[in-house]
Design a protein around this motif. Structure first.
Motif, short mmCIF file in Angstrom:
data_model
loop_
_atom_site.label_atom_id
_atom_site.label_comp_id
_atom_site.label_asym_id
_atom_site.label_seq_id
_atom_site.Cartn_x
_atom_site.Cartn_y
_atom_site.Cartn_z
N ALA A 52 0.83 -1.20 0.00
CA ALA A 52 0.00 0.00 0.00
C ALA A 52 0.87 1.25 0.00
O ALA A 52 0.60 2.21 -0.74
N GLU A 53 1.91 1.25 0.80
CA GLU A 53 2.82 2.40 0.87
C GLU A 53 3.52 2.62 -0.48
O GLU A 53 3.66 3.76 -0.93
N PHE A 54 3.95 1.55 -1.12
CA PHE A 54 4.59 1.64 -2.44
C PHE A 54 3.64 2.29 -3.45
O PHE A 54 4.01 3.21 -4.18
N LEU A 55 2.40 1.83 -3.47
CA LEU A 55 1.42 2.38 -4.40
C LEU A 55 1.11 3.84 -4.08
O LEU A 55 1.03 4.67 -4.99
N LYS A 56 0.96 4.17 -2.79
CA LYS A 56 0.64 5.54 -2.40
C LYS A 56 1.76 6.52 -2.71
O LYS A 56 1.51 7.66 -3.08
N LYS A 57 3.01 6.08 -2.57
CA LYS A 57 4.14 7.00 -2.74
C LYS A 57 4.78 6.95 -4.13
O LYS A 57 5.24 7.98 -4.63
N ARG A 58 4.81 5.77 -4.76
CA ARG A 58 5.57 5.63 -6.01
C ARG A 58 4.70 5.55 -7.25
O ARG A 58 5.17 5.81 -8.34
N VAL A 59 3.43 5.16 -7.09
CA VAL A 59 2.58 4.97 -8.26
C VAL A 59 1.50 6.04 -8.36
O VAL A 59 1.47 6.81 -9.32
N PHE A 60 0.61 6.12 -7.39
CA PHE A 60 -0.54 7.01 -7.49
C PHE A 60 -0.16 8.47 -7.78
O PHE A 60 -0.73 9.07 -8.68
N PRO A 61 0.80 9.05 -7.05
CA PRO A 61 1.08 10.47 -7.33
C PRO A 61 1.93 10.71 -8.57
O PRO A 61 1.83 11.75 -9.20
N ARG A 62 2.77 9.77 -8.95
CA ARG A 62 3.72 9.98 -10.04
C ARG A 62 3.25 9.46 -11.39
O ARG A 62 3.42 10.12 -12.41
#
Length: 129
Positions: A52-62
């Motif tokens: 979840a942290e990976f998706l929130k920080k590396r995928v969703f915003p970028r």
């Protein structure tokens, strides 16, 4: 009652729906999921909270995924291979369509392993522009 194949495909559909809507609650991750991303293949993500942290920080915003177009699934026991096209919308850049092959291992309706395969170069170029 749905058969095992339907349960696996529903888990993938729910994952893709969560991915395109930035909604982690829709993604049926197992508590001990292993995620190996081509964005950072040397550092697998282990556990639901870490995924979840990976998706929130590396995928969703970028590199948010705005559309998921499934071409086909290949089911073999607990494993499913899904061939699909993702339309990414990097911040400040034009949309990029990338073909993806995802390897899933699904048990009891939960994704225990996820290994996406795609060329990350177009995303990196779009995000850097």
């Amino acid at each position: 009652m749905a058969n095992a194949t339907d349960e696996k495909l529903k888990a993938i559909e729910d994952f893709l729906a969560g991915l395109t809507s930035n909604d982690l609650d829709r993604m049926p991750f197992a508590d001990d999921i292993v995620l190996i991303s081509p964005i950072d293949p040397e550092h697998p993500v282990v556990g639901k909270a870490a995924a979840a942290e990976f998706l929130k920080k590396r995928v969703f915003p970028r590199i948010p995924v705005r559309r998921a177009e499934v071409e086909r699934h290949l089911v073999d026991g607990d494993c499913v291979g899904t061939l699909w096209k993702a339309t990414f919308a990097p911040a400040g850049a034009t949309e990029v369509v990338v073909p993806i092959f995802d390897f899933f291992r699904i048990e009891n309706g939960k994704i225990r392993e996820l290994r996406p395969y795609f060329d990350p170069k177009p995303l990196k170029e779009a995000a850097a522009a």
